[in-house]
Enzyme design. Structure first.
Site: not given
Length: 477
Positions: A210, A241, A328
């Site tokens: 992402h 992901d 992230s």
């Protein structure tokens, strides 16, 4: 230091042992040919570094193309650096203090004859203090006239005998393995995230898929670097992901050590989160948070009930350390500095962060490192409901209306199946192989782990005032 008449003798002090450096180049690493062997440390390369003379009174230390880097006074060495009295350099987990002594050459005793031809085994005798007058120590053993210290038996004899590393020490070791990722749409910045070095030799850097959303070009960098490194999308596991980037510029980076399968993380143990979350500063600052492992290897699926743009995370660790936007893709690691997860997302409540588990990463990353993607068509997307899609259509003056949710294409990665098939940013995908894809979870159910095969992708495109329905054969990577 004195001039050429007397010269300078170098000593390396490590964990209470003082070793003279007499022959040059003096090589350090885990290879048996090294003058200073460091065993049982996966962060040490066979030929990691070497020390050479710089005139009569000086010394240089060089990184001999190590996998994990060389640091002097906690600064990464690029190429070589002059050593000064009192400098501290690190190779893997071993730390060395540099000491110089004035030493008249004619007064130096000859080297002792070899007393052993193999590596030292068992428990070595304790080191003796230096004799009065600052004369050099006779090392415990000589192999071909060169002092050898077997760190596997001496310096790194047992982790359990050492004091636990502080968080500051752990972060210092992790910095050359933790990177900032910046995404661009052409030359326009889109966003940023974090990443960690999976394989320094191959230039492979792991992050969340992402983090790629909306961008078609990427750059990575280490903390404090004045310039960035170009990075390409190498492979993606969209529904896990996870993404792998590649860069050809590997100077100064080091592979992040993974936790051993035989030593799994335990609930309640302390963990460290590292990355580049957004904050009040306009600069990109590496930040650290700490906490504990709240739960291990759980499915995080609750948000998928409320958001069509959320897919289930099948195997994550929950932590109470803060994981903020921008973290992230960054590393989650334990008190030994070993990676146990990849920071990915957080819940709405306090102290609930989630990281893809090391078990999941072990299964996925070797495939991605071979260039084998899973469920990846070469495009990023956002799942939008029909109300949002209709508002977008009105804003851009498009005629017609949406009857259902769809996947709005955010970006096309150059050279991928989506690029070759002619898919464009702004297209809205509503079906894959005849299966409706009105959410991210529906996309994952439709594509599964497809790799190296073509699928039929049906979408609406608005390349005129009227939305047009199209179907293409798109080869998944």
């Amino acid at each position: 230091m004195e001039g050429a008449g007397n010269g300078v003798q170098m000593f390396l002090e490590t964990r209470g042992f003082r070793v003279p450096v007499d022959d040059f180049p003096f090589r350090l690493g885990h290879a048996s040919t090294c003058d200073f062997q460091i065993e049982d440390d996966p962060a040490v390369s066979p030929q990691h570094a070497e020390i050479v003379r710089d005139g009569d009174d000086g010394f240089l230390i060089r990184d001999t193309n190590s996998d994990t880097g060389l640091r002097v006074n906690d600064r990464l060495v690029v190429g070589q650096q002059r050593l000064e009295h009192g400098d501290v350099f690190t190779i893997g987990g071993a730390e060395f203090r540099v000491e110089f002594e004035r030493l008249a050459r004619e007064a130096q005793p000859a080297a002792a004859p070899a007393t052993s031809t193999g590596p030292l085994t068992g428990t070595p005798p304790p080191a003796k203090p230096p004799p009065p007058g600052g004369r050099s120590l006779t090392p415990w053993m000589f192999v071909a006239g060169v002092a050898v210290l077997i760190l596997g038996a001496i310096v790194l004899a047992s982790i359990s005998d050492e004091d636990p590393k502080t968080v500051s020490e752990l972060v210092r070791e992790a910095k050359p393995s933790t990177m900032l990722v910046k995404g661009f749409d052409g030359d326009d910045p889109i966003g940023s995230g974090s990443a960690w070095v999976y394989d320094r030799e191959e230039g492979l850097v792991a992050t969340n898929s992402h983090v790629l959303t909306g961008a078609d070009r990427f750059e990575v960098s280490l903390e404090g670097e004045s310039s960035t490194r170009e990075a390409d999308v190498f492979a993606v596991a969209e529904c896990d992901d996870v993404a792998m980037l590649s860069t050809r510029e590997t100077d100064g980076i080091r592979t992040f050590p993974l936790a051993e399968e035989a030593d799994p993380p335990e609930q309640g143990e302390d963990v460290v989160v590292l990355g580049y979350p957004s904050n009040a500063s306009t600069a990109d600052e590496l930040q650290v948070t700490t906490g504990s492992l709240s739960a291990l290897n759980i499915n995080w699926d609750e948000p998928a009930r409320d958001s069509i743009d959320f897919a289930v995370y099948p195997d994550v660790h929950q932590v109470d350390a803060a994981i903020n936007p921008g973290n992230s893709g960054g590393p989650l690691f334990d008190g030994q500095g070993d990676l146990i997860g990849m920071n990915s997302t957080r819940a709405e409540g306090d102290n609930q962060g989630f990281a893809i588990s090391i078990d999941r990463l072990r299964a996925l990353l070797p495939l991605l490192a071979e260039g084998e993607s899973r469920g990846w068509g070469g495009f990023t997307f956002t799942a939008l409901d029909r109300a949002v899609l209709n508002r977008l259509a009105d804003r851009f003056g498009l005629v017609g209306g949406w009857n259902d949710s769809a996947l709005l294409v955010d970006s096309i990665i150059p050279g991928t199946g989506a690029d070759r098939a002619g898919l464009q940013t702004g297209d809205a995908i509503y079906s894959i192989d005849g299966k409706p894809v009105n959410s991210r979870s529906a996309y994952c159910r439709a594509v599964g782990n497809k790799s190296e095969e073509a699928v039929d992708v049906s979408y609406w495109t608005a390349r005129s005032d009227w939305a047009e329905r199209r179907t293409i054969a798109l080869r998944f990577e």
